[in-house]
Design a protein around this motif. Structure first.
Motif, PDB file in Angstrom:
ATOM      1  N   THR A 274      -6.483  -2.331  -1.641  1.00 32.93           N
ATOM      2  CA  THR A 274      -5.392  -1.937  -0.760  1.00 32.93           C
ATOM      3  C   THR A 274      -4.061  -2.100  -1.487  1.00 32.93           C
ATOM      4  N   MET A 275      -3.288  -1.028  -1.545  1.00 32.85           N
ATOM      5  CA  MET A 275      -2.001  -1.060  -2.234  1.00 32.85           C
ATOM      6  C   MET A 275      -0.986  -1.861  -1.409  1.00 32.85           C
ATOM      7  N   PRO A 276      -0.387  -2.911  -1.991  1.00 38.23           N
ATOM      8  CA  PRO A 276       0.600  -3.717  -1.261  1.00 38.23           C
ATOM      9  C   PRO A 276       1.858  -2.917  -0.939  1.00 38.23           C
ATOM     10  N   LEU A 277       2.626  -3.417   0.017  1.00 38.13           N
ATOM     11  CA  LEU A 277       3.813  -2.715   0.487  1.00 38.13           C
ATOM     12  C   LEU A 277       4.835  -2.514  -0.622  1.00 38.13           C
ATOM     13  N   ASP A 278       5.055  -3.534  -1.467  1.00 35.74           N
ATOM     14  CA  ASP A 278       6.053  -3.398  -2.534  1.00 35.74           C
ATOM     15  C   ASP A 278       5.644  -2.325  -3.540  1.00 35.74           C
ATOM     16  N   ARG A 279       4.353  -2.204  -3.794  1.00 36.70           N
ATOM     17  CA  ARG A 279       3.891  -1.157  -4.711  1.00 36.70           C
ATOM     18  C   ARG A 279       4.018   0.219  -4.070  1.00 36.70           C
ATOM     19  N   ARG A 280       3.806   0.302  -2.773  1.00 31.41           N
ATOM     20  CA  ARG A 280       3.984   1.579  -2.082  1.00 31.41           C
ATOM     21  C   ARG A 280       5.436   2.052  -2.198  1.00 31.41           C
ATOM     22  N   ASN A 281       6.346   1.120  -1.981  1.00 31.75           N
ATOM     23  CA  ASN A 281       7.768   1.467  -2.097  1.00 31.75           C
ATOM     24  C   ASN A 281       8.129   1.851  -3.528  1.00 31.75           C
ATOM     25  N   ALA A 282       7.527   1.145  -4.493  1.00 29.53           N
ATOM     26  CA  ALA A 282       7.801   1.456  -5.894  1.00 29.53           C
ATOM     27  C   ALA A 282       7.302   2.850  -6.255  1.00 29.53           C
ATOM     28  N   LEU A 283       6.153   3.237  -5.707  1.00 30.92           N
ATOM     29  CA  LEU A 283       5.609   4.568  -5.965  1.00 30.92           C
ATOM     30  C   LEU A 283       6.522   5.641  -5.376  1.00 30.92           C
ATOM     31  N   LEU A 284       7.011   5.399  -4.169  1.00 35.88           N
ATOM     32  CA  LEU A 284       7.915   6.365  -3.538  1.00 35.88           C
ATOM     33  C   LEU A 284       9.236   6.483  -4.298  1.00 35.88           C
ATOM     34  N   GLU A 285       9.750   5.365  -4.772  1.00 33.59           N
ATOM     35  CA  GLU A 285      10.999   5.385  -5.542  1.00 33.59           C
ATOM     36  C   GLU A 285      10.809   6.141  -6.849  1.00 33.59           C
ATOM     37  N   LYS A 286       9.672   5.946  -7.470  1.00 33.64           N
ATOM     38  CA  LYS A 286       9.391   6.651  -8.730  1.00 33.64           C
ATOM     39  C   LYS A 286       9.231   8.152  -8.471  1.00 33.64           C
ATOM     40  N   ALA A 287       8.613   8.502  -7.344  1.00 36.99           N
ATOM     41  CA  ALA A 287       8.453   9.920  -7.006  1.00 36.99           C
ATOM     42  C   ALA A 287       9.809  10.592  -6.835  1.00 36.99           C
ATOM     43  N   GLU A 288      10.758   9.891  -6.215  1.00 38.28           N
ATOM     44  CA  GLU A 288      12.083  10.455  -6.015  1.00 38.28           C
ATOM     45  C   GLU A 288      12.842  10.529  -7.337  1.00 38.28           C
ATOM     46  N   ALA A 289      12.731   9.492  -8.153  1.00 33.61           N
ATOM     47  CA  ALA A 289      13.469   9.459  -9.413  1.00 33.61           C
ATOM     48  C   ALA A 289      12.946  10.485 -10.412  1.00 33.61           C
ATOM     49  N   GLU A 290      11.616  10.705 -10.414  1.00 37.39           N
ATOM     50  CA  GLU A 290      11.011  11.588 -11.418  1.00 37.39           C
ATOM     51  C   GLU A 290      10.561  12.922 -10.810  1.00 37.39           C
ATOM     52  N   ASP A 291      10.862  13.135  -9.529  1.00 34.48           N
ATOM     53  CA  ASP A 291      10.672  14.433  -8.872  1.00 34.48           C
ATOM     54  C   ASP A 291       9.213  14.879  -8.882  1.00 34.48           C
ATOM     55  N   PHE A 292       8.324  14.055  -8.319  1.00 30.49           N
ATOM     56  CA  PHE A 292       6.941  14.497  -8.152  1.00 30.49           C
ATOM     57  C   PHE A 292       6.507  14.308  -6.695  1.00 30.49           C
ATOM     58  N   ILE A 293       5.384  14.952  -6.348  1.00 37.34           N
ATOM     59  CA  ILE A 293       4.824  14.931  -4.995  1.00 37.34           C
ATOM     60  C   ILE A 293       3.635  13.975  -4.965  1.00 37.34           C
ATOM     61  N   ILE A 294       3.427  13.336  -3.813  1.00 39.72           N
ATOM     62  CA  ILE A 294       2.297  12.428  -3.620  1.00 39.72           C
ATOM     63  C   ILE A 294       1.384  12.995  -2.539  1.00 39.72           C
ATOM     64  N   VAL A 295       0.093  13.085  -2.836  1.00 43.42           N
ATOM     65  CA  VAL A 295      -0.906  13.453  -1.835  1.00 43.42           C
ATOM     66  C   VAL A 295      -1.649  12.179  -1.458  1.00 43.42           C
ATOM     67  N   GLU A 296      -1.467  11.740  -0.217  1.00 39.80           N
ATOM     68  CA  GLU A 296      -2.047  10.486   0.270  1.00 39.80           C
ATOM     69  C   GLU A 296      -3.305  10.770   1.090  1.00 39.80           C
ATOM     70  N   ASP A 297      -4.443  10.330   0.579  1.00 37.00           N
ATOM     71  CA  ASP A 297      -5.712  10.450   1.302  1.00 37.00           C
ATOM     72  C   ASP A 297      -5.916   9.146   2.074  1.00 37.00           C
ATOM     73  N   ASP A 298      -5.720   9.201   3.390  1.00 35.45           N
ATOM     74  CA  ASP A 298      -5.724   7.989   4.218  1.00 35.45           C
ATOM     75  C   ASP A 298      -7.041   7.835   4.970  1.00 35.45           C
ATOM     76  N   TYR A 299      -8.151   8.114   4.280  1.00 36.34           N
ATOM     77  CA  TYR A 299      -9.454   8.014   4.922  1.00 36.34           C
ATOM     78  C   TYR A 299      -9.722   6.566   5.355  1.00 36.34           C
ATOM     79  N   GLU A 300     -10.449   6.412   6.422  1.00 35.61           N
ATOM     80  CA  GLU A 300     -10.896   5.112   6.950  1.00 35.61           C
ATOM     81  C   GLU A 300      -9.767   4.198   7.419  1.00 35.61           C
ATOM     82  N   PHE A 301      -8.598   4.733   7.710  1.00 34.41           N
ATOM     83  CA  PHE A 301      -7.542   3.829   8.171  1.00 34.41           C
ATOM     84  C   PHE A 301      -7.911   3.174   9.502  1.00 34.41           C
ATOM     85  N   GLU A 302      -8.793   3.819  10.288  1.00 33.27           N
ATOM     86  CA  GLU A 302      -9.196   3.241  11.571  1.00 33.27           C
ATOM     87  C   GLU A 302     -10.024   1.976  11.391  1.00 33.27           C
ATOM     88  N   MET A 303     -10.712   1.852  10.244  1.00 36.44           N
ATOM     89  CA  MET A 303     -11.600   0.721  10.028  1.00 36.44           C
ATOM     90  C   MET A 303     -10.846  -0.478   9.461  1.00 36.44           C
TER      91      MET A 303
END
Length: 486
Positions: A274-303
């Motif tokens: 499970t990706m921690p919250l700080d790493r999630r934010n870091a990934l989003l910041e990097k996406a904005e800084a380096e101009d890329f898109i993220i495809v998030e597969d959120d399978y099994e979030f109910e479990m």
């Protein structure tokens, strides 16, 4: 001419009710030309006695065949094959020969070996089913699902059942996803930002086709879902694999020229990290800084039965850089093949247009049935029941693995339905899996999840979604013995 009752036999391999099997028996006789227009069928009394069923069952079957114009009823004379019944072909079917085509040269693009995943069709016959993603019939709410399916067949939903939406979706299902499903992940979306797909894999394919070309670079996790790697390879994009650690995908290891990142932050596939919250934010910041898109597969979030799930990447995204993939196939049943894409309207518009060229839209009856199952509260009740059972099974599984000294390399922070196991060095889990099948133990080797020509061979994915709790300790004991005797 009257047909002899002795010429009728029920196919022992046929499925369905006795009434349906009798209908199929008669209809096949007509379609193959064995029973011809104008011929009289045995009376319902004689047919019932011959087949060993009740007379009312035969009568109901005949009545249905009359309604479909296979048969006609002539007062007290009995049932006859209708003059309007479908006719068999006027010429026998022939198998085409191989011919002179050189298919090794003629095929323009190759898509084999396909998914590179071995899921035996007879998995339910194994006593110890540590197989991922299959449905446990003891947990599934088949009664309410059947009621919802019947309701969706009613005249009130005739339009939803029969209409060609062209490139649209069932508005009732889209509305429920927007107002009920997505807010649980902290996501707000308009209907034009949601697309219903034929499962998560279809959603990933649509995303790859819309976002990538031969000049663009995609980054994926290693190990990852094998079908995703196949999808991206077929898209002919430039592909980079990024090894995951105990917290999932490390953003700092992404290539600088990345255009699209595919990730499974809630339950990394297959390690369950499970990706921690700080790493999630870091990934989003990097996406904005380096101009890329993220495809998030959120399978099994109910479990998420151990803790409340972390916020989805999509819910943390302030700049429209995350494409969200959800699925009902894992929580309901894999044969459903129903998922959804959530993203900015321009992206969804292109994905919708692409989907329409391939399959237009998922079947209306399936969409409306799921809509009823969700809106009437059956889905939430199912998730609660599954979560409770999965929690119990997980505790038994982890306890049995610890007892035998087996190493859990990944088991997720919030729950899920599987653990990632690392066996001692030198063990090829593909060979181990074949050995275990002789003991009616079904496990999933880890090598197909890794990229490269020489993937590590010592990993296993053990799922507890389908195996009864009482069989887990003995199943793990057999796995431990097989490892010792390897």
């Amino acid at each position: 001419m009257s047909l002899s009752v002795e010429t009728f036999f029920l196919d022992p391999s046929a499925e369905g009710t006795l009434q349906a099997r009798i209908q199929q028996m008669v209809a096949q006789g007509i379609l193959t030309g064995r029973i011809r227009p104008g011929e009289r069928l045995p009376s319902s009394r004689k047919m019932a006695a011959h087949l060993g069923v009740s007379r009312i069952t035969v009568t109901l079957a005949y009545t249905e065949l009359v309604a479909d114009d296979y048969l006609t009823s002539r007062g007290r004379s009995g049932y006859f094959v209708s003059d309007n019944a479908p006719e068999p072909p006027a010429f026998p079917a022939q198998r085409a020969n191989i011919g002179t085509v050189d298919w090794t040269r003629t095929i323009g693009q190759r898509f084999t070996p396909g998914l590179s995943m071995d899921k035996p069709a007879d998995w339910a016959d194994y006593r110890y089913q540590f197989i991922y993603g299959q449905t446990d019939k003891t947990l599934f709410d088949s009664a309410n699902w059947r009621l919802c399916a019947l309701r969706a067949l009613g005249m009130r939903d005739f339009s939803a059942l029969t209409s060609d939406y062209f490139d649209g979706d069932d508005p009732q299902l889209v509305d429920f996803i927007a107002r009920q499903t997505l807010p649980r992940r902290g996501i707000l979306a308009n209907p034009d930002e949601i697309l219903v797909t034929m499962g998560a894999q279809n959603a990933l394919w649509l995303s790859a086709q819309v976002l990538l070309n031969s000049r663009r670079r995609a980054a994926i996790e290693d190990p990852c879902y094998p079908a995703l790697r196949t999808i991206l390879t077929q898209s002919r994009c430039q592909l980079s694999v990024v090894p995951v650690d105990q917290d999932g995908l490390p953003p700092e290891n992404l290539p600088e020229d990345t255009d699209v990142v595919f990730t499974t932050p809630s339950h990394q596939c297959p390690t369950a990290a499970t990706m921690p919250l700080d790493r999630r934010n870091a990934l989003l910041e990097k996406a904005e800084a380096e101009d890329f898109i993220i495809v998030e597969d959120d399978y099994e979030f109910e479990m998420s039965f151990l803790k409340s799930p972390s916020p989805s990447l999509k819910s943390l995204d302030k700049n429209g850089r995350v494409i969200y993939v959800g699925s009902f196939s894992k929580s309901l049943f894999p044969g459903l093949r129903l998922g959804y894409l959530v993203g900015p309207a321009p992206f969804i518009r292109e994905a919708r247009a692409l989907r329409a060229t391939v399959l237009r839209h998922p079947p209306g009856h399936i969409q409306r049935t799921v809509s009823y199952y969700l809106s009437l509260g059956h889905y939430d009740a199912l998730i609660r029941r599954m979560s409770k059972t999965y929690h119990e099974r997980r505790q038994l599984l982890v306890g049995a693995l610890d007892q035998h000294g087996l190493t859990i390399a990944g088991q997720g922070t919030y729950g899920g339905s599987s653990v990632w196991l690392k066996t001692p060095a030198g063990i090829d889990t593909k060979v181990l899996a074949e050995t275990l099948r002789a003991d009616s133990v079904l496990v999933e080797p880890g090598a197909p999840f890794f990229a490269g020509e020489t993937p590590p061979t010592e990993y296993l994915r053990l799922a507890y979604s389908s195996i009864p709790s009482a069989r887990i300790p003995e199943g793990i004991n057999l796995i431990a013995k097989a490892i010792q005797n390897y």
